[in-house]
Design a protein around this motif. Structure first.
Motif, PDB file in Angstrom:
ATOM      1  N   LEU B 129       0.806  -1.222   0.000  1.00  0.00           N
ATOM      2  CA  LEU B 129       0.000   0.000   0.000  1.00  0.00           C
ATOM      3  C   LEU B 129       0.847   1.284   0.000  1.00  0.00           C
ATOM      4  CD1 LEU B 129      -2.603  -1.243   2.634  1.00  0.00           C
ATOM      5  CD2 LEU B 129      -3.101  -0.785   0.227  1.00  0.00           C
ATOM      6  N   GLY B 130       2.174   1.118   0.046  1.00  0.00           N
ATOM      7  CA  GLY B 130       3.043   2.289   0.011  1.00  0.00           C
ATOM      8  C   GLY B 130       3.093   3.084   1.306  1.00  0.00           C
ATOM      9  N   LEU B 131       3.120   2.374   2.446  1.00  0.00           N
ATOM     10  CA  LEU B 131       3.190   3.050   3.756  1.00  0.00           C
ATOM     11  C   LEU B 131       4.484   2.660   4.476  1.00  0.00           C
ATOM     12  CD1 LEU B 131      -0.441   2.326   5.002  1.00  0.00           C
ATOM     13  CD2 LEU B 131       0.479   4.628   4.651  1.00  0.00           C
ATOM     14  N   PRO B 132       5.163   3.621   5.134  1.00  0.00           N
ATOM     15  CA  PRO B 132       6.332   3.255   5.947  1.00  0.00           C
ATOM     16  C   PRO B 132       5.910   2.436   7.165  1.00  0.00           C
ATOM     17  CG  PRO B 132       6.119   5.649   5.725  1.00  0.00           C
ATOM     18  CD  PRO B 132       4.869   5.052   5.194  1.00  0.00           C
ATOM     19  N   CYS B 133       6.746   1.476   7.563  1.00  0.00           N
ATOM     20  CA  CYS B 133       6.349   0.529   8.613  1.00  0.00           C
ATOM     21  C   CYS B 133       7.491   0.286   9.602  1.00  0.00           C
ATOM     22  CB  CYS B 133       5.964  -0.785   7.928  1.00  0.00           C
ATOM     23  SG  CYS B 133       5.619  -2.141   9.035  1.00  0.00           S
ATOM     24  N   GLU B 134       7.162   0.295  10.899  1.00  0.00           N
ATOM     25  CA  GLU B 134       8.139  -0.064  11.928  1.00  0.00           C
ATOM     26  C   GLU B 134       7.531  -1.137  12.824  1.00  0.00           C
ATOM     27  OE1 GLU B 134      10.061   3.312  13.880  1.00  0.00           O
ATOM     28  OE2 GLU B 134       9.753   4.466  12.037  1.00  0.00           O
ATOM     29  N   VAL B 135       8.317  -2.164  13.117  1.00  0.00           N
ATOM     30  CA  VAL B 135       7.790  -3.312  13.860  1.00  0.00           C
ATOM     31  C   VAL B 135       8.587  -3.514  15.148  1.00  0.00           C
ATOM     32  CG1 VAL B 135       7.317  -5.784  13.794  1.00  0.00           C
ATOM     33  CG2 VAL B 135       7.101  -4.430  11.703  1.00  0.00           C
ATOM     34  N   TYR B 136       7.890  -3.568  16.275  1.00  0.00           N
ATOM     35  CA  TYR B 136       8.531  -3.860  17.563  1.00  0.00           C
ATOM     36  C   TYR B 136       8.533  -5.370  17.799  1.00  0.00           C
ATOM     37  CZ  TYR B 136       8.517   1.083  18.630  1.00  0.00           C
ATOM     38  OH  TYR B 136       8.769   2.425  18.596  1.00  0.00           O
ATOM     39  N   MET B 137       9.702  -5.875  18.171  1.00  0.00           N
ATOM     40  CA  MET B 137       9.835  -7.325  18.368  1.00  0.00           C
ATOM     41  C   MET B 137      10.771  -7.586  19.547  1.00  0.00           C
ATOM     42  SD  MET B 137      10.762 -10.016  15.354  1.00  0.00           S
ATOM     43  CE  MET B 137      10.518 -11.781  15.536  1.00  0.00           C
ATOM     44  N   GLY B 138      10.382  -8.476  20.444  1.00  0.00           N
ATOM     45  CA  GLY B 138      11.211  -8.815  21.596  1.00  0.00           C
ATOM     46  C   GLY B 138      12.544  -9.390  21.151  1.00  0.00           C
ATOM     47  N   ALA B 139      13.604  -9.074  21.879  1.00  0.00           N
ATOM     48  CA  ALA B 139      14.935  -9.541  21.496  1.00  0.00           C
ATOM     49  C   ALA B 139      15.008 -11.068  21.457  1.00  0.00           C
ATOM     50  CB  ALA B 139      15.978  -8.978  22.460  1.00  0.00           C
ATOM     51  N   VAL B 140      14.326 -11.729  22.407  1.00  0.00           N
ATOM     52  CA  VAL B 140      14.313 -13.200  22.433  1.00  0.00           C
ATOM     53  C   VAL B 140      13.628 -13.734  21.180  1.00  0.00           C
ATOM     54  CG1 VAL B 140      13.332 -15.221  23.617  1.00  0.00           C
ATOM     55  CG2 VAL B 140      14.411 -13.393  24.946  1.00  0.00           C
ATOM     56  N   ASP B 141      12.501 -13.127  20.824  1.00  0.00           N
ATOM     57  CA  ASP B 141      11.781 -13.561  19.619  1.00  0.00           C
ATOM     58  C   ASP B 141      12.589 -13.299  18.356  1.00  0.00           C
ATOM     59  OD1 ASP B 141       9.640 -14.499  21.047  1.00  0.00           O
ATOM     60  OD2 ASP B 141       8.446 -12.667  20.841  1.00  0.00           O
ATOM     61  N   MET B 142      13.365 -12.203  18.352  1.00  0.00           N
ATOM     62  CA  MET B 142      14.178 -11.900  17.171  1.00  0.00           C
ATOM     63  C   MET B 142      15.195 -13.009  16.919  1.00  0.00           C
ATOM     64  SD  MET B 142      14.738  -7.767  17.215  1.00  0.00           S
ATOM     65  CE  MET B 142      15.676  -7.653  15.700  1.00  0.00           C
ATOM     66  N   GLN B 143      15.691 -13.578  18.030  1.00  0.00           N
ATOM     67  CA  GLN B 143      16.629 -14.701  17.892  1.00  0.00           C
ATOM     68  C   GLN B 143      15.925 -15.947  17.401  1.00  0.00           C
ATOM     69  OE1 GLN B 143      18.730 -15.381  21.516  1.00  0.00           O
ATOM     70  NE2 GLN B 143      20.345 -13.917  20.995  1.00  0.00           N
ATOM     71  N   ARG B 144      14.737 -16.221  18.027  1.00  0.00           N
ATOM     72  CA  ARG B 144      13.999 -17.432  17.670  1.00  0.00           C
ATOM     73  C   ARG B 144      13.516 -17.390  16.219  1.00  0.00           C
ATOM     74  NH1 ARG B 144       9.722 -18.980  22.460  1.00  0.00           N
ATOM     75  NH2 ARG B 144       9.213 -16.772  22.555  1.00  0.00           N
ATOM     76  N   GLN B 145      13.253 -16.179  15.719  1.00  0.00           N
ATOM     77  CA  GLN B 145      12.628 -16.048  14.401  1.00  0.00           C
ATOM     78  C   GLN B 145      13.449 -15.124  13.512  1.00  0.00           C
ATOM     79  OE1 GLN B 145      10.011 -17.829  13.663  1.00  0.00           O
ATOM     80  NE2 GLN B 145       9.369 -18.539  15.683  1.00  0.00           N
ATOM     81  N   ALA B 146      14.744 -15.435  13.415  1.00  0.00           N
ATOM     82  CA  ALA B 146      15.672 -14.558  12.693  1.00  0.00           C
ATOM     83  C   ALA B 146      15.284 -14.390  11.220  1.00  0.00           C
ATOM     84  CB  ALA B 146      17.091 -15.106  12.805  1.00  0.00           C
ATOM     85  N   LEU B 147      14.758 -15.457  10.614  1.00  0.00           N
ATOM     86  CA  LEU B 147      14.394 -15.362   9.194  1.00  0.00           C
ATOM     87  C   LEU B 147      13.272 -14.353   8.968  1.00  0.00           C
ATOM     88  CD1 LEU B 147      14.631 -19.019   7.854  1.00  0.00           C
ATOM     89  CD2 LEU B 147      16.059 -17.051   7.257  1.00  0.00           C
ATOM     90  N   ASN B 148      12.312 -14.327   9.889  1.00  0.00           N
ATOM     91  CA  ASN B 148      11.230 -13.357   9.751  1.00  0.00           C
ATOM     92  C   ASN B 148      11.731 -11.925   9.885  1.00  0.00           C
ATOM     93  OD1 ASN B 148       9.091 -14.897   8.994  1.00  0.00           O
ATOM     94  ND2 ASN B 148       8.299 -15.234  11.069  1.00  0.00           N
ATOM     95  N   VAL B 149      12.762 -11.719  10.709  1.00  0.00           N
ATOM     96  CA  VAL B 149      13.355 -10.376  10.828  1.00  0.00           C
ATOM     97  C   VAL B 149      13.911  -9.968   9.451  1.00  0.00           C
ATOM     98  CG1 VAL B 149      15.148  -8.996  11.938  1.00  0.00           C
ATOM     99  CG2 VAL B 149      13.890 -10.714  13.271  1.00  0.00           C
ATOM    100  N   GLN B 150      14.591 -10.921   8.799  1.00  0.00           N
ATOM    101  CA  GLN B 150      15.127 -10.652   7.460  1.00  0.00           C
ATOM    102  C   GLN B 150      14.018 -10.337   6.458  1.00  0.00           C
ATOM    103  OE1 GLN B 150      18.257 -10.191   6.712  1.00  0.00           O
ATOM    104  NE2 GLN B 150      18.705 -10.569   8.869  1.00  0.00           N
ATOM    105  N   ARG B 151      12.930 -11.096   6.540  1.00  0.00           N
ATOM    106  CA  ARG B 151      11.823 -10.874   5.595  1.00  0.00           C
ATOM    107  C   ARG B 151      11.222  -9.485   5.773  1.00  0.00           C
ATOM    108  NH1 ARG B 151       7.835 -15.535   6.763  1.00  0.00           N
ATOM    109  NH2 ARG B 151       6.885 -15.213   4.739  1.00  0.00           N
ATOM    110  N   MET B 152      11.021  -9.075   7.028  1.00  0.00           N
ATOM    111  CA  MET B 152      10.468  -7.730   7.271  1.00  0.00           C
ATOM    112  C   MET B 152      11.387  -6.668   6.701  1.00  0.00           C
ATOM    113  SD  MET B 152       8.869  -7.906  11.102  1.00  0.00           S
ATOM    114  CE  MET B 152       9.672  -9.273  11.870  1.00  0.00           C
TER     115      MET B 152
END
Lengths: 253, 393
Positions: B129-152
């Motif tokens: 939709l052409g909107l800037p986006c910022e996502v808050y994610m817990g540091a523990v979750d960022m480790q558990r789901q590193a691939l999703n961090v890359q996708r975002m």
């Protein structure tokens, strides 16, 4: 006996200090602040998820919880402060711990511990009608928050149930030290004053003598919280804390 | 009573708007915008178009006979939300809310994420939709789901690490709320599940209701009748309320929500909120939640980050109180075993979250009459969980 809060604003301008109870020796910290000129205390009840607080008070709450501080511990601290001070004491916290402890059971104990008012950060008047009524029944005054974006119509409804004073949050966002007051501060205060006779205590972001004196030109008092908690976190002694508090009242060179 | 649309901001006694005063104008504005756009033909048309052309709806209803045979069960079908773009049902809600953000003139979108699925969905919807986006994610979750961090990041979103508290979903919500309380005039907060203050549960349930509508139509067309059981995993509860929504007023359909049983029954070892049977206020709403004797919110544990949250959406709280839906738990090991059995027998790799629903069906399948039709909402795919699956195997 009239509530200490109402009496307090009649006599003088108010310098309120906030502390997160359970982070350090709260009774000694309170006494140091009182010695530094603080004449109203906000006693913060720690909560696991403090969404309205910035990093300084978040960390203080986390330490207080690691020390297993409960609402009843906060009331004990109030009782000890009350033993040799007659300044107003206001409980400051989030709704869940207040609700979970069963208000009808602990409010009488709060009153007898010397609590005069209560500010519940995440309980707007729509949700708080019953709770605030119960507080009033125990002569604990519900203190509402007004913000820079509170509409005039909302302000009118809020002042209808408010007692004691209004807490004006100077800035949007969370608690924490900032530099300077917003440019439209005095206009905002004037707008509130035209809608209510209740005294106004301004807080959020106050970082020194200059802010405090600017606020006192327009409002009835100011609150300092994060600045004190940060000083303590950085290792300030109680003596230094007293000096820091005095600094808000007296100009330093 | 209506379990989907709030009455005076509540579902029975659950829900409400428990937020700091600073957020009240933001929520009142959101309520007004939502009230307007939900009836807007232009909004509905654009939402429908994005769902079909961008997200890939409708999703199929897949029968899984070899799995059914392995568990000695009746006919079992999967509602394939795992086949959606970005890999889970979360995209339904993200597209709805980001479209609302765009049409109501917001310049920036923020979101919280646990497993990363809602973050990825929001990042994709914002790029779409052409909107800037910022996502808050817990540091523990960022480790558990590193691939999703890359996708975002690839979708152009900024991922902000949250290092407070338990460093998981609840702390990411706290941080997003803090951001929003300073930025709401230009920023839209895209909440990822059917919880939080009104109108979020109502909005999210409404955007996820497409799952239930499709499922019901597919049942009638493919099977000539309604299912007997509808089973969904439940973190905040958005995929579950989405599929339940079409069947709530069909009393013959049994609705079952499956919470995370974690690694044990002790406090802090699970995220089974109904198990604790305790109510309170967290993140703007009055609902069932996990708390200690002092009213402090408890840490939770689940093998799946998406179910690792201490409170449950208010609509589910009301369904539970009215006994219209039942809620059970499956533990980490059961979920892992279910995931493997489904993969081996059917060639479908589901998310660890969805595996909790599959696990419950594994448990009850042999007791059900053979002519029963069971629908499992397969809310997401398991690619994101490969690391965890390999590590725990």
């Amino acid at each position: 006996m009239p509530n200490r809060i109402s009496a307090s604003f009649k006599d003088h301008k108010v310098f309120a200090g906030y502390i997160t109870v359970g982070d350090g020796d709260s009774v000694a910290i309170a006494k140091a602040l009182i010695q530094g000129g603080v004449n109203m205390l906000e006693l913060g009840v720690p909560f696991s998820d403090p969404v309205a607080d910035g990093p300084v008070i978040q960390r203080a709450a986390q330490r207080a919880l690691e020390n297993h501080t409960t609402l009843f511990d906060v009331l004990e601290v109030a009782k000890k402060i009350r033993a040799d001070s007659s300044i107003p004491l206001v409980l400051f916290g989030y709704f869940n711990p207040f609700l979970h402890a069963d208000p009808a059971a602990w409010l009488p104990q709060a009153k007898s511990s010397g609590i005069d008012g209560i500010l519940v950060v995440d309980l707007p008047y729509e949700e708080g009608k019953n709770f605030y009524r119960t507080c009033l029944a125990h002569d604990i005054l519900p203190i509402p928050v007004i913000t820079p974006v509170t509409s005039t119509s909302r302000l009118k409804i809020i002042t209808r149930y408010a007692k004691g004073f209004l807490y004006y949050a100077n800035h949007k966002g969370t608690t924490g030290v900032r530099s300077g007051l917003p440019a439209d501060f005095s206009e905002k205060i004037a707008a509130i004053q035209s809608a209510t006779h209740l005294p106004i205590l301004a807080g959020f972001g106050i970082s020194g003598h200059k802010d405090a004196q600017e606020i006192l030109k327009h409002a009835d008092g100011f609150v300092v919280g994060s600045f004190f908690m940060k000083a303590l976190e950085d290792g300030a002694s109680l003596k230094e804390l007293t000096q820091i508090a005095r600094g808000f009242l007296e100009e330093r060179i | 009573m209506n379990f989907l649309i709030a009455k005076n901001n509540y579902y029975d006694k659950f829900g409400g708007i428990f937020v700091p005063e600073i957020l009240m104008p933001a929520l009142q504005q959101l309520i007004a915008d939502w009230k307007y756009y939900r009836r807007s033909a232009a909004f509905k048309a654009q939402f429908k178009k994005s769902l079909s052309e961008f997200a890939g709806r409708p999703t199929p209803l897949t029968e899984i006979p070899r799995f059914a045979e392995a568990v000695k069960g009746p006919r079992i079908f999967l509602k394939r939300e795992d086949l959606l773009h970005t890999g889970a049902h979360k995209i339904n809600n993200a597209l709805g809310q980001c479209l609302l953000a765009k049409l109501s003139g917001k310049k920036r979108v923020i979101a919280e994420t646990g497993a990363g699925q809602h973050g990825v969905a929001t990042a994709a919807a914002c790029a779409h939709l052409g909107l800037p986006c910022e996502v808050y994610m817990g540091a523990v979750d960022m480790q558990r789901q590193a691939l999703n961090v890359q996708r975002m990041t690839l979708f152009g979103a900024k991922v902000i690490s949250v290092n407070n508290g338990t460093q998981t979903l609840k702390d990411a919500v706290n941080e997003a709320l803090r951001d929003w309380s300073a930025s709401f005039e230009e920023t839209y907060y895209c909440l990822g599940s059917a919880l939080g203050p009104h109108p979020y549960p109502e909005m999210v349930a409404s955007f996820q209701a497409v799952i239930g509508k499709e499922t019901k139509a597919q049942c009638l067309k493919q099977l000539g009748g309604l299912p007997h059981q509808v089973v969904a995993c439940i973190g905040g509860g958005s995929n579950a309320i989405g599929i339940f929504s079409a069947f709530i007023d069909q009393p013959s359909v049994e609705l079952i929500g499956v919470e995370a049983g974690g690694k044990g029954n002790k406090p802090g070892e699970h995220a089974a909120r109904f198990f604790a049977d305790d109510v309170g206020v967290l993140h703007g709403c009055y609902t069932y939640l996990l708390q200690n004797a002092d009213g402090q919110i408890m840490p939770t544990h689940s093998i799946s980050a998406g179910l690792d949250y201490p409170a449950i959406g208010p609509q589910h709280a009301a369904l539970f109180a009215a006994k219209r839906a039942t809620y059970v738990a499956a533990n980490d090991q059961e979920a892992l075993a279910a995931l493997k059995l489904l993969a081996e027998t059917e060639g479908i790799l589901c998310a660890l979250e969805s595996a909790h629903a599959v696990a419950h069906v594994m448990k009850i399948a042999h007791e059900l009459p053979k002519e029963n039709i069971v629908i499992i909402n397969l809310s997401g795919r398991g690619d994101k969980d490969l690391g965890t699956i390999i590590e725990k195997s």
